[in-house]
Motif scaffolding. Structure first.
Motif, PDB file in Angstrom:
ATOM      1  N   CYS A 264     -16.734  -8.868  38.028  1.00  0.00           N
ATOM      2  CA  CYS A 264     -15.335  -8.619  38.361  1.00  0.00           C
ATOM      3  C   CYS A 264     -15.144  -7.132  38.701  1.00  0.00           C
ATOM      4  O   CYS A 264     -15.602  -6.257  37.966  1.00  0.00           O
ATOM      5  CB  CYS A 264     -14.440  -9.011  37.195  1.00  0.00           C
ATOM      6  N   SER A 265     -14.478  -6.868  39.801  1.00  0.00           N
ATOM      7  CA  SER A 265     -14.260  -5.481  40.235  1.00  0.00           C
ATOM      8  C   SER A 265     -13.312  -4.728  39.309  1.00  0.00           C
ATOM      9  O   SER A 265     -13.252  -3.500  39.351  1.00  0.00           O
ATOM     10  CB  SER A 265     -13.704  -5.456  41.659  1.00  0.00           C
ATOM     11  N   TYR A 266     -12.586  -5.466  38.451  1.00  0.00           N
ATOM     12  CA  TYR A 266     -11.663  -4.798  37.532  1.00  0.00           C
ATOM     13  C   TYR A 266     -12.262  -4.662  36.129  1.00  0.00           C
ATOM     14  O   TYR A 266     -12.398  -3.557  35.613  1.00  0.00           O
ATOM     15  CB  TYR A 266     -10.334  -5.549  37.454  1.00  0.00           C
ATOM     16  N   CYS A 267     -12.635  -5.778  35.501  1.00  0.00           N
ATOM     17  CA  CYS A 267     -13.115  -5.731  34.111  1.00  0.00           C
ATOM     18  C   CYS A 267     -14.639  -5.674  33.994  1.00  0.00           C
ATOM     19  O   CYS A 267     -15.172  -5.498  32.914  1.00  0.00           O
ATOM     20  CB  CYS A 267     -12.585  -6.931  33.328  1.00  0.00           C
ATOM     21  N   TYR A 280     -12.455 -10.800  41.886  1.00  0.00           N
ATOM     22  CA  TYR A 280     -11.878 -10.747  40.536  1.00  0.00           C
ATOM     23  C   TYR A 280     -12.093 -12.062  39.814  1.00  0.00           C
ATOM     24  O   TYR A 280     -12.020 -13.140  40.415  1.00  0.00           O
ATOM     25  CB  TYR A 280     -10.397 -10.401  40.610  1.00  0.00           C
ATOM     26  N   CYS A 285      -6.781 -10.096  36.292  1.00  0.00           N
ATOM     27  CA  CYS A 285      -7.558  -8.929  36.716  1.00  0.00           C
ATOM     28  C   CYS A 285      -7.169  -8.494  38.128  1.00  0.00           C
ATOM     29  O   CYS A 285      -7.109  -7.299  38.426  1.00  0.00           O
ATOM     30  CB  CYS A 285      -9.058  -9.231  36.647  1.00  0.00           C
ATOM     31  N   ARG A 286      -6.913  -9.488  39.003  1.00  0.00           N
ATOM     32  CA  ARG A 286      -6.501  -9.154  40.365  1.00  0.00           C
ATOM     33  C   ARG A 286      -5.169  -8.406  40.364  1.00  0.00           C
ATOM     34  O   ARG A 286      -4.990  -7.407  41.068  1.00  0.00           O
ATOM     35  CB  ARG A 286      -6.383 -10.416  41.218  1.00  0.00           C
ATOM     36  N   CYS A 288      -3.863  -6.662  37.850  1.00  0.00           N
ATOM     37  CA  CYS A 288      -4.068  -5.336  37.259  1.00  0.00           C
ATOM     38  C   CYS A 288      -4.692  -4.374  38.273  1.00  0.00           C
ATOM     39  O   CYS A 288      -4.310  -3.203  38.367  1.00  0.00           O
ATOM     40  CB  CYS A 288      -4.960  -5.432  36.023  1.00  0.00           C
ATOM     41  N   ALA A 289      -5.664  -4.881  39.043  1.00  0.00           N
ATOM     42  CA  ALA A 289      -6.312  -4.044  40.059  1.00  0.00           C
ATOM     43  C   ALA A 289      -5.318  -3.631  41.137  1.00  0.00           C
ATOM     44  O   ALA A 289      -5.330  -2.486  41.605  1.00  0.00           O
ATOM     45  CB  ALA A 289      -7.491  -4.796  40.679  1.00  0.00           C
ATOM     46  N   ASN A 290      -4.436  -4.569  41.530  1.00  0.00           N
ATOM     47  CA  ASN A 290      -3.431  -4.249  42.552  1.00  0.00           C
ATOM     48  C   ASN A 290      -2.453  -3.200  42.053  1.00  0.00           C
ATOM     49  O   ASN A 290      -2.011  -2.334  42.814  1.00  0.00           O
ATOM     50  CB  ASN A 290      -2.684  -5.518  42.969  1.00  0.00           C
ATOM     51  N   LYS A 293      -4.231   0.061  42.289  1.00  0.00           N
ATOM     52  CA  LYS A 293      -4.293   0.497  43.681  1.00  0.00           C
ATOM     53  C   LYS A 293      -2.958   1.073  44.120  1.00  0.00           C
ATOM     54  O   LYS A 293      -2.902   2.097  44.809  1.00  0.00           O
ATOM     55  CB  LYS A 293      -4.673  -0.689  44.572  1.00  0.00           C
TER      56      LYS A 293
END
Length: 488
Positions: A264-267, A280, A285-286, A288-290, A293
């Motif tokens: 996962c690119s976030y966690c 993600y 997680c998606r 949170c990543a947004n 960003k």
């Protein structure tokens, strides 16, 4: 489900106990072993493929990130072993199919065990090797004996026994006396985690030919199977260790065509993606990543605005300095004009005095070849010579900020000229020294005063450059004992 990985046509068996504990042997090594009052269950590792895979990688990630936090790592190991049992490293670390009854064991290439032992060769006595995994068993707890021309393992407790094609060493592995060092289990989990990380690096490297991923750490062997029939044909894997089963699960997960094993690119947790673009492991997680960003974009815009403001402020400062220099130059030009006017006035006065003298004393003008004009020129030359030959008087001055008490102390060849420049700067509110500029802007020109500290004449043997150097040294004597915070 998205994150489920189940090899439905594969079957195997392994054992786990419901409780384990940590023990230290006589050498100070920490082992994990089933508790005395624990009970065992038999399960199929392939039915828990996803859980085993992700928990193993999570253990490896924890060990890699928290290398100095033994308590956190040991807790993870205890949870993992309680869920899935010990790894069976006694079997997976050597080439021998069955260790019981053989004189020596031959270590497999790049195995975890021999790396922790001080060995002269790749061979070890079988009895000594077994003792590595049974350090807390007494002579009556676990031993082998020959029965009807066959060897058997005698255990002083109730645990599974295997007959037939299964190697006899599994009777030891499934007993309560079998133990594994915690650092062995941690090392295996780290190897799998590092292998996945390396695979993801290669994945984006545009390779032109196949590359083996860490063959020095991930090199499965001794894997056999049979085909069985129940409702449909299935593959029964003859694994001598849980490590071999997990090696197989990991390999199939990496090469699965319907799922893409990724992080996962976030966690950074492992998950199965449906496409290469899926980054993600969950909507959370998606989201949170947004958010991150968006915040980073906003921060970048704010930084750009600040940068532009700073740039504009710097440009304004440069322009202000240019204007200040222009004002100073204007002041100097004005002072030069003033001096020239003074000289003209002096010459006019001399001319008038010459004429008056001539009239009063009846001076014979005829002796000057050019008459009256020639006489004036002669007198002018004499007056200018006397003006230039006048002794040069310099000294040390101090400009003081009456609001802060801070002072600027400098040496100057022409104190009167410096006094005039200061008065002119105050009248037009233009700072004459860059060191004073900040306070000049804050407190105003009228907050500064000019004071002559000392006057001195230039000695005959000095030129103006030497006299200036002398005055600077004289100014330093006034400042050398003053606190730095009181000086500009």
């Amino acid at each position: 489900m998205k994150n489920q990985f189940y090899l439905k046509n594969f079957k195997s068996k392994w054992i786990k106990y419901n409780n384990y504990e940590l023990r230290e042997d006589s050498k100070g090594d920490i082992y994990i072993i089933p508790s005395d009052n624990s009970n065992y269950t038999i399960y199929d590792p392939f039915e828990k493929s996803s859980n085993i895979l992700f928990d193993l990688i999570d253990l490896g990630d924890t060990a890699l990130k928290n290398i100095n936090d033994k308590e956190a790592i040991y807790n993870k190991v205890m949870v993992f072993v309680k869920n899935y049992g010990l790894l069976g490293l006694i079997s997976s670390s050597v080439y021998n199919r069955d260790i019981i009854g053989e004189q020596n064991v031959l270590f497999a290439q790049n195995n975890i065990i021999s790396a922790t032992l001080d060995l002269d060769s790749n061979v070890m006595n079988s009895d000594d090797y077994i003792k590595l995994f049974t350090p807390f068993a007494g002579e009556d707890d676990l031993y082998t004996r020959e029965f009807d021309e066959h060897l058997t393992v005698v255990k002083a407790e109730d645990s599974p026994k295997f007959y037939g094609k299964k190697p006899l060493v599994l009777d030891i592995v499934f007993s309560k006396f079998y133990a594994e060092r915690v650092d062995w289990i941690i090392e295996y989990a780290k190897n799998i985690s590092e292998n996945l990380n390396q695979m993801l690096i290669y994945k984006n490297a545009n390779l032109t030919e196949p590359v083996e991923i860490m063959p020095d750490k991930f090199n499965p062997h001794k894997i056999g199977f049979t085909v069985a029939m129940f409702e449909r044909p299935q593959i029964n894997w003859d694994f001598d260790s849980l490590q071999m089963a997990m090696d197989m699960i990991y390999a199939f997960a990496l090469t699965d065509e319907d799922r893409i094993l990724n992080r996962c690119s976030y966690c950074n947790k492992p998950f199965f993606a449906k496409t290469e673009r899926e980054k993600y492991c969950s909507p959370s997680c998606r989201n949170c990543a947004n958010v991150i960003k968006s915040r980073n974009k906003k921060k970048a815009l704010e930084e750009q605005v600040t940068l532009n403001e700073n740039k504009q402020e710097l440009e304004d400062t440069v322009h202000e300095k240019i204007k200040t220099q222009e004002k100073i130059q204007t002041t100097e030009n004005a002072q030069t004009d003033l001096v020239e006017k003074k000289i003209e006035n002096i010459l006019d006065i001399i001319d008038k005095r010459i004429i008056e003298s001539v009239k009063k004393r009846s001076v014979d003008i005829k002796k000057y070849e050019g008459g009256e004009d020639d006489m004036k020129n002669e007198k002018r030359k004499q007056a200018i010579y006397e003006y230039k030959e006048k002794k040069t008087t310099g000294g040390v001055y101090k400009i003081t900020n009456t609001q802060t008490g801070k002072s600027l102390i400098k040496g100057e060849i022409d104190l009167q000229s410096m006094q005039n420049r200061f008065n002119f700067s105050v009248s037009i509110n233009s700072c004459l020294n860059i060191k004073l500029q900040k306070d000049w802007n804050q407190y105003g020109a009228k907050s500064f005063t000019f004071e002559v500290l000392e006057e001195t004449e230039m000695k005959p043997e000095m030129d103006r450059r030497q006299f200036k150097k002398y005055l600077n040294e004289l100014a330093e004597k006034y400042t050398e004992n003053m606190p730095a915070e009181e000086l500009y």
